[in-house]
Motif scaffolding. Structure first.
Motif, PDB file in Angstrom:
ATOM      1  N   LEU A   1       5.505   0.602 -11.058  1.00  0.00           N
ATOM      2  CA  LEU A   1       4.973   1.815 -11.689  1.00  0.00           C
ATOM      3  C   LEU A   1       4.974   3.039 -10.774  1.00  0.00           C
ATOM      4  CD1 LEU A   1       1.896   0.227 -13.486  1.00  0.00           C
ATOM      5  CD2 LEU A   1       4.110   0.844 -14.501  1.00  0.00           C
ATOM      6  N   ALA A   2       5.482   2.918  -9.567  1.00  0.00           N
ATOM      7  CA  ALA A   2       5.382   3.996  -8.580  1.00  0.00           C
ATOM      8  C   ALA A   2       5.870   5.343  -9.110  1.00  0.00           C
ATOM      9  CB  ALA A   2       6.142   3.616  -7.310  1.00  0.00           C
ATOM     10  N   GLU A   3       7.062   5.377  -9.706  1.00  0.00           N
ATOM     11  CA  GLU A   3       7.582   6.658 -10.205  1.00  0.00           C
ATOM     12  C   GLU A   3       6.752   7.205 -11.354  1.00  0.00           C
ATOM     13  OE1 GLU A   3      10.187   4.240  -9.730  1.00  0.00           O
ATOM     14  OE2 GLU A   3      10.873   5.129  -7.855  1.00  0.00           O
ATOM     15  N   GLY A   4       6.302   6.327 -12.246  1.00  0.00           N
ATOM     16  CA  GLY A   4       5.463   6.766 -13.361  1.00  0.00           C
ATOM     17  C   GLY A   4       4.137   7.324 -12.889  1.00  0.00           C
ATOM     18  N   LEU A   5       3.534   6.682 -11.890  1.00  0.00           N
ATOM     19  CA  LEU A   5       2.290   7.195 -11.322  1.00  0.00           C
ATOM     20  C   LEU A   5       2.504   8.579 -10.724  1.00  0.00           C
ATOM     21  CD1 LEU A   5       1.087   3.907  -9.593  1.00  0.00           C
ATOM     22  CD2 LEU A   5      -0.036   5.038 -11.525  1.00  0.00           C
ATOM     23  N   TYR A   6       3.600   8.726  -9.999  1.00  0.00           N
ATOM     24  CA  TYR A   6       3.911  10.020  -9.388  1.00  0.00           C
ATOM     25  C   TYR A   6       4.142  11.084 -10.466  1.00  0.00           C
ATOM     26  CZ  TYR A   6       5.802  13.388  -6.083  1.00  0.00           C
ATOM     27  OH  TYR A   6       6.005  14.505  -5.317  1.00  0.00           O
ATOM     28  N   ALA A   7       4.820  10.695 -11.545  1.00  0.00           N
ATOM     29  CA  ALA A   7       5.164  11.646 -12.613  1.00  0.00           C
ATOM     30  C   ALA A   7       3.948  12.224 -13.317  1.00  0.00           C
ATOM     31  CB  ALA A   7       6.083  10.975 -13.635  1.00  0.00           C
ATOM     32  N   VAL A   8       2.887  11.429 -13.483  1.00  0.00           N
ATOM     33  CA  VAL A   8       1.724  11.918 -14.231  1.00  0.00           C
ATOM     34  C   VAL A   8       0.604  12.445 -13.331  1.00  0.00           C
ATOM     35  CG1 VAL A   8       2.214  10.477 -16.240  1.00  0.00           C
ATOM     36  CG2 VAL A   8       0.665   9.621 -14.481  1.00  0.00           C
ATOM     37  N   LEU A   9       0.813  12.434 -12.016  1.00  0.00           N
ATOM     38  CA  LEU A   9      -0.179  12.953 -11.083  1.00  0.00           C
ATOM     39  C   LEU A   9       0.072  14.442 -10.846  1.00  0.00           C
ATOM     40  CD1 LEU A   9      -2.565  12.107  -9.242  1.00  0.00           C
ATOM     41  CD2 LEU A   9      -0.888  11.731  -7.422  1.00  0.00           C
TER      42      LEU A   9
ATOM     43  N   ASP B   1       6.361   1.523   1.652  1.00  0.00           N
ATOM     44  CA  ASP B   1       7.701   2.126   1.672  1.00  0.00           C
ATOM     45  C   ASP B   1       8.119   2.587   0.284  1.00  0.00           C
ATOM     46  OD1 ASP B   1       7.865   1.658   4.388  1.00  0.00           O
ATOM     47  OD2 ASP B   1       9.148  -0.125   4.188  1.00  0.00           O
ATOM     48  N   ARG B   2       7.824   1.772  -0.718  1.00  0.00           N
ATOM     49  CA  ARG B   2       8.185   2.103  -2.105  1.00  0.00           C
ATOM     50  C   ARG B   2       7.430   3.338  -2.583  1.00  0.00           C
ATOM     51  NH1 ARG B   2      10.629   3.131  -6.192  1.00  0.00           N
ATOM     52  NH2 ARG B   2      10.399   2.027  -8.160  1.00  0.00           N
ATOM     53  N   LEU B   3       6.136   3.404  -2.294  1.00  0.00           N
ATOM     54  CA  LEU B   3       5.328   4.554  -2.708  1.00  0.00           C
ATOM     55  C   LEU B   3       5.766   5.830  -1.996  1.00  0.00           C
ATOM     56  CD1 LEU B   3       1.855   2.772  -2.805  1.00  0.00           C
ATOM     57  CD2 LEU B   3       3.101   3.669  -4.791  1.00  0.00           C
ATOM     58  N   LEU B   4       6.056   5.734  -0.716  1.00  0.00           N
ATOM     59  CA  LEU B   4       6.522   6.904   0.030  1.00  0.00           C
ATOM     60  C   LEU B   4       7.880   7.364  -0.485  1.00  0.00           C
ATOM     61  CD1 LEU B   4       5.414   5.909   3.649  1.00  0.00           C
ATOM     62  CD2 LEU B   4       4.251   7.456   2.042  1.00  0.00           C
ATOM     63  N   ALA B   5       8.754   6.422  -0.821  1.00  0.00           N
ATOM     64  CA  ALA B   5      10.071   6.764  -1.373  1.00  0.00           C
ATOM     65  C   ALA B   5       9.946   7.430  -2.737  1.00  0.00           C
ATOM     66  CB  ALA B   5      10.945   5.512  -1.469  1.00  0.00           C
ATOM     67  N   SER B   6       8.860   7.161  -3.446  1.00  0.00           N
ATOM     68  CA  SER B   6       8.626   7.772  -4.758  1.00  0.00           C
ATOM     69  C   SER B   6       8.062   9.178  -4.642  1.00  0.00           C
ATOM     70  CB  SER B   6       7.662   6.905  -5.577  1.00  0.00           C
ATOM     71  OG  SER B   6       8.231   5.651  -5.830  1.00  0.00           O
ATOM     72  N   GLY B   7       7.732   9.628  -3.431  1.00  0.00           N
ATOM     73  CA  GLY B   7       7.252  10.982  -3.226  1.00  0.00           C
ATOM     74  C   GLY B   7       5.831  11.091  -2.716  1.00  0.00           C
ATOM     75  N   PHE B   8       5.083  10.009  -2.741  1.00  0.00           N
ATOM     76  CA  PHE B   8       3.696  10.045  -2.283  1.00  0.00           C
ATOM     77  C   PHE B   8       3.613  10.227  -0.772  1.00  0.00           C
ATOM     78  CE2 PHE B   8       3.148   7.599  -6.247  1.00  0.00           C
ATOM     79  CZ  PHE B   8       2.097   8.301  -6.812  1.00  0.00           C
ATOM     80  N   ALA B   9       2.504  10.806  -0.332  1.00  0.00           N
ATOM     81  CA  ALA B   9       2.165  10.883   1.092  1.00  0.00           C
ATOM     82  C   ALA B   9       0.903  10.061   1.287  1.00  0.00           C
ATOM     83  CB  ALA B   9       1.919  12.330   1.502  1.00  0.00           C
ATOM     84  N   LEU B  10       0.889   9.230   2.302  1.00  0.00           N
ATOM     85  CA  LEU B  10      -0.263   8.376   2.573  1.00  0.00           C
ATOM     86  C   LEU B  10      -1.361   9.205   3.230  1.00  0.00           C
ATOM     87  CD1 LEU B  10      -1.469   5.502   2.579  1.00  0.00           C
ATOM     88  CD2 LEU B  10      -0.444   5.202   4.842  1.00  0.00           C
ATOM     89  N   ALA B  11      -2.544   9.218   2.619  1.00  0.00           N
ATOM     90  CA  ALA B  11      -3.687   9.935   3.180  1.00  0.00           C
ATOM     91  C   ALA B  11      -4.569   8.992   3.991  1.00  0.00           C
ATOM     92  CB  ALA B  11      -4.501  10.593   2.070  1.00  0.00           C
ATOM     93  N   GLU B  12      -4.792   7.775   3.475  1.00  0.00           N
ATOM     94  CA  GLU B  12      -5.583   6.798   4.212  1.00  0.00           C
ATOM     95  C   GLU B  12      -5.365   5.408   3.633  1.00  0.00           C
ATOM     96  OE1 GLU B  12     -10.025   6.796   3.246  1.00  0.00           O
ATOM     97  OE2 GLU B  12      -9.420   8.812   2.613  1.00  0.00           O
ATOM     98  N   GLU B  13      -5.658   4.424   4.457  1.00  0.00           N
ATOM     99  CA  GLU B  13      -5.602   3.036   4.014  1.00  0.00           C
ATOM    100  C   GLU B  13      -6.751   2.282   4.657  1.00  0.00           C
ATOM    101  OE1 GLU B  13      -2.528   0.486   6.385  1.00  0.00           O
ATOM    102  OE2 GLU B  13      -1.622   2.472   6.089  1.00  0.00           O
ATOM    103  N   ALA B  14      -7.188   1.215   3.986  1.00  0.00           N
ATOM    104  CA  ALA B  14      -8.288   0.409   4.504  1.00  0.00           C
ATOM    105  C   ALA B  14      -8.049  -1.043   4.141  1.00  0.00           C
ATOM    106  CB  ALA B  14      -9.613   0.886   3.917  1.00  0.00           C
ATOM    107  N   ALA B  15      -8.465  -1.933   5.013  1.00  0.00           N
ATOM    108  CA  ALA B  15      -8.316  -3.362   4.781  1.00  0.00           C
ATOM    109  C   ALA B  15      -9.686  -3.986   4.581  1.00  0.00           C
ATOM    110  CB  ALA B  15      -7.610  -4.022   5.958  1.00  0.00           C
ATOM    111  N   ASP B  16      -9.719  -4.983   3.700  1.00  0.00           N
ATOM    112  CA  ASP B  16     -10.919  -5.783   3.480  1.00  0.00           C
ATOM    113  C   ASP B  16     -10.444  -7.210   3.262  1.00  0.00           C
ATOM    114  OD1 ASP B  16     -13.277  -7.034   2.748  1.00  0.00           O
ATOM    115  OD2 ASP B  16     -13.876  -5.484   1.320  1.00  0.00           O
TER     116      ASP B  16
END
Length: 186
Positions: free
Chosen positions: A132-140, A161-176
């Motif tokens: 859904l990466a491209e669709g998410l990017y398209a409606v944001l 990698d897939r999300l960044l290739a779709s145009g997103f920029a990573l702002a933050e990530e967290a692990a649990d």
């Protein structure tokens, strides 16, 4: 605070209480990925925000968005049972004026040129997020934020990698534990 409707909830003055009867739909608020989404929504939703809950399950995140001040919230799920349960939970929480639950999928929203969302919450599997990466990017909306969770730690690098290739920029990530949550921007 998330509570089933049949239990008495001991909420403090500043607590936002969400009543959820998950029935057979995903979303009770107890899972690490749901907690991540709720915490990030509390940080990023501003009054009047247009929010999309992609894969809404029980409706917990859509209801939380409304309670946190979102102007309009759209919840989508392609599972008819989830749509029914989410709709019932929206009504039980009294947020039906703000929240619309649709039996739809993201690709249909993207094709319909749906108005852009300021915040998208997607607590899905990493496999679904990749598809859904491209669709998410398209409606944001430009400058909007994607709050993504449900990501297995071992598959995060490939999904990132897939999300960044779709145009997103990573702002933050967290692990649990075994789970990763991320906030990405358009």
């Amino acid at each position: 605070m998330v509570s089933p409707s049949w239990e008495q909830c001991q909420a403090g003055a500043d607590d936002v209480v969400i009543l959820i009867d998950p029935d057979m739909a995903f979303g009770t608020g107890q899972h690490a990925t749901t907690r991540f989404c709720l915490e990030q929504m509390e940080r990023h939703i501003i009054p009047g925000s247009r929010v999309l809950d992609a894969g809404c399950g029980s409706g917990i995140l859509a209801i939380a968005a409304a309670r946190l001040g979102a102007g309009t919230v759209t919840g989508i799920d392609n599972d008819e049972l989830a749509v029914r349960i989410a709709t019932e939970n929206v009504i039980m929480n009294g947020v039906q004026a703000q929240v619309n639950i649709l039996p739809d999928d993201l690709n249909a929203l993207a094709e319909e040129k749906t108005p852009a969302f300021d915040i998208i919450v997607a607590n899905l599997t990493d496999q679904l997020l990749a598809v859904l990466a491209e669709g998410l990017y398209a409606v944001l909306a430009k400058g909007g934020k994607l709050i993504a969770a449900g990501i297995n730690h071992e598959r995060w690098a490939a999904l990132k990698d897939r999300l960044l290739a779709s145009g997103f920029a990573l702002a933050e990530e967290a692990a649990d534990g075994e789970w990763i949550g991320a906030v990405l921007m358009k």
